[in-house]
Design a protein around this motif. Sequence first.
Motif, PDB file in Angstrom:
ATOM      1  N   ILE A   1       0.833  -1.203   0.000  1.00 50.10           N
ATOM      2  CA  ILE A   1       0.000   0.000   0.000  1.00 50.10           C
ATOM      3  C   ILE A   1       0.867   1.252   0.000  1.00 50.10           C
ATOM      4  O   ILE A   1       0.647   2.172  -0.788  1.00 50.10           O
ATOM      5  CB  ILE A   1      -0.948  -0.010   1.218  1.00 50.10           C
TER       6      ILE A   1
ATOM      7  N   THR B   1       2.533   1.766  -3.398  1.00 50.73           N
ATOM      8  CA  THR B   1       1.577   2.189  -4.414  1.00 50.73           C
ATOM      9  C   THR B   1       1.205   3.651  -4.202  1.00 50.73           C
ATOM     10  O   THR B   1       1.133   4.426  -5.143  1.00 50.73           O
ATOM     11  CB  THR B   1       0.320   1.306  -4.348  1.00 50.73           C
ATOM     12  N   ARG B   2       1.014   4.018  -2.966  1.00 53.47           N
ATOM     13  CA  ARG B   2       0.645   5.395  -2.686  1.00 53.47           C
ATOM     14  C   ARG B   2       1.819   6.339  -2.969  1.00 53.47           C
ATOM     15  O   ARG B   2       1.652   7.352  -3.631  1.00 53.47           O
ATOM     16  CB  ARG B   2       0.165   5.554  -1.255  1.00 53.47           C
ATOM     17  N   THR B   3       2.974   5.982  -2.482  1.00 56.90           N
ATOM     18  CA  THR B   3       4.161   6.829  -2.637  1.00 56.90           C
ATOM     19  C   THR B   3       4.443   7.097  -4.098  1.00 56.90           C
ATOM     20  O   THR B   3       4.636   8.233  -4.502  1.00 56.90           O
ATOM     21  CB  THR B   3       5.385   6.146  -2.018  1.00 56.90           C
TER      22      THR B   3
ATOM     23  N   TRP C   1       2.542   7.105  -6.616  1.00 58.51           N
ATOM     24  CA  TRP C   1       1.575   8.025  -7.163  1.00 58.51           C
ATOM     25  C   TRP C   1       1.879   9.447  -6.697  1.00 58.51           C
ATOM     26  O   TRP C   1       1.878  10.380  -7.492  1.00 58.51           O
ATOM     27  CB  TRP C   1       0.171   7.616  -6.721  1.00 58.51           C
ATOM     28  N   ALA C   2       2.166   9.592  -5.409  1.00 53.94           N
ATOM     29  CA  ALA C   2       2.443  10.912  -4.849  1.00 53.94           C
ATOM     30  C   ALA C   2       3.596  11.556  -5.599  1.00 53.94           C
ATOM     31  O   ALA C   2       3.547  12.726  -5.964  1.00 53.94           O
ATOM     32  CB  ALA C   2       2.768  10.775  -3.369  1.00 53.94           C
TER      33      ALA C   2
ATOM     34  N   SER D   1      -1.291   3.869 -11.889  1.00 49.94           N
ATOM     35  CA  SER D   1      -0.551   4.791 -11.028  1.00 49.94           C
ATOM     36  C   SER D   1       0.543   5.499 -11.819  1.00 49.94           C
ATOM     37  O   SER D   1       1.066   6.516 -11.389  1.00 49.94           O
ATOM     38  CB  SER D   1       0.045   4.053  -9.830  1.00 49.94           C
TER      39      SER D   1
ATOM     40  N   TYR E   1      -6.214   6.514 -11.469  1.00 48.21           N
ATOM     41  CA  TYR E   1      -6.005   5.922 -10.150  1.00 48.21           C
ATOM     42  C   TYR E   1      -6.359   6.928  -9.067  1.00 48.21           C
ATOM     43  O   TYR E   1      -5.983   8.101  -9.140  1.00 48.21           O
ATOM     44  CB  TYR E   1      -4.533   5.531 -10.062  1.00 48.21           C
TER      45      TYR E   1
ATOM     46  N   PRO F   1      -5.923   7.268  -5.030  1.00 46.45           N
ATOM     47  CA  PRO F   1      -5.284   6.596  -3.893  1.00 46.45           C
ATOM     48  C   PRO F   1      -6.040   6.736  -2.573  1.00 46.45           C
ATOM     49  O   PRO F   1      -5.762   5.990  -1.638  1.00 46.45           O
ATOM     50  CB  PRO F   1      -3.942   7.322  -3.802  1.00 46.45           C
ATOM     51  N   GLU F   2      -7.001   7.645  -2.499  1.00 46.56           N
ATOM     52  CA  GLU F   2      -7.620   7.960  -1.203  1.00 46.56           C
ATOM     53  C   GLU F   2      -8.054   6.732  -0.393  1.00 46.56           C
ATOM     54  O   GLU F   2      -7.755   6.645   0.806  1.00 46.56           O
ATOM     55  CB  GLU F   2      -8.798   8.924  -1.379  1.00 46.56           C
TER      56      GLU F   2
ATOM     57  N   LEU G   1      -6.926   3.963  -0.070  1.00 51.29           N
ATOM     58  CA  LEU G   1      -5.804   3.241   0.533  1.00 51.29           C
ATOM     59  C   LEU G   1      -5.497   3.762   1.925  1.00 51.29           C
ATOM     60  O   LEU G   1      -4.986   3.021   2.775  1.00 51.29           O
ATOM     61  CB  LEU G   1      -4.555   3.353  -0.343  1.00 51.29           C
ATOM     62  N   ASP G   2      -5.798   5.029   2.151  1.00 50.15           N
ATOM     63  CA  ASP G   2      -5.507   5.608   3.456  1.00 50.15           C
ATOM     64  C   ASP G   2      -6.214   4.847   4.576  1.00 50.15           C
ATOM     65  O   ASP G   2      -5.602   4.517   5.593  1.00 50.15           O
ATOM     66  CB  ASP G   2      -5.916   7.087   3.478  1.00 50.15           C
TER      67      ASP G   2
END
Lengths: 111, 111
Positions: A85, A88-90, A92-93, B27, B73, B75-76, B78-79
């Motif tokens: 997770i 995947t988030r990083t 994208w960020a 992503s 994509y 990501p929200e 995922l938080d």
Amino acid sequence: MATPQTLDRTLTALADPTRRAILRRLSSGEARVTDVAQPFGMSLNAVSKHILVLERAKLVKRRKVGRDHYLSYRPEPLDAAAKWIAETRTFWATRLDALEKLLRDEDAAKR
Amino acid sequence: MATPQTLDRTLTALADPTRRAILRRLSSGEARVTDVAQPFGMSLNAVSKHILVLERAKLVKRRKVGRDHYLSYRPEPLDAAAKWIAETRTFWATRLDALEKLLRDEDAAKR
DNA sequence: TATATATTCAACCATATGGTTGAATATATT
DNA sequence: AATATATTCAACCATATGGTTGAATATATA
């Protein structure tokens, strides 16, 4: 070492409210199958099956003492899930930052 | 706002390697349904269904331009998943620390 | 207008999932 | 030895899942 299959099993195990509740219960200490099952409005057998899913995912370990089976919570598999997770988030960020910079630059160029 | 159902949908969506691969693909930027489907050895329809699961989980957004559907994509969700995992892990770690301290103390008392 | 492309819809299939009940097994207790 | 308790095993059921194929719909393009 975290084969996709492992991650599958972890996430599948977590994707059910009953199983998450069981994990929560066990995270505050060992308990027997019957104890774990007690609060849920379903048969002991149903809970037994959920426990099996959690065991398959290595999120729960079983220690047999006589007729009692003591279950304990194993957090390790959560690491791989958290890692996936986070990655995947990083990723994208990072891209989002780049995109925003690009748009800012374009915007600046326009003026 | 993260009802258990939301978390269910997020984790269910993630618990499949095809869908995780789709997310990875997206992503790194928007893509159309056909583009997303191309690398997978399965029918377009199958991929279309996976995308639906990801949409239901709000991990993917759809923007229609003529006959093309551009997917992006999100990501929200995922938080909430990351939060649940972190909480579950942290809680356990805290208890483990306490237990270890207890055992250390008992051990010290014995001597 | 005819045709090609992008996508979904619908029906179907095999297997998985989450639940049930009833019986079997193993261990404790009287 | 008889009974009670803890747990699983086995069979069953309804619905979900992940895939298929074929047709329908919407939009581009020749």
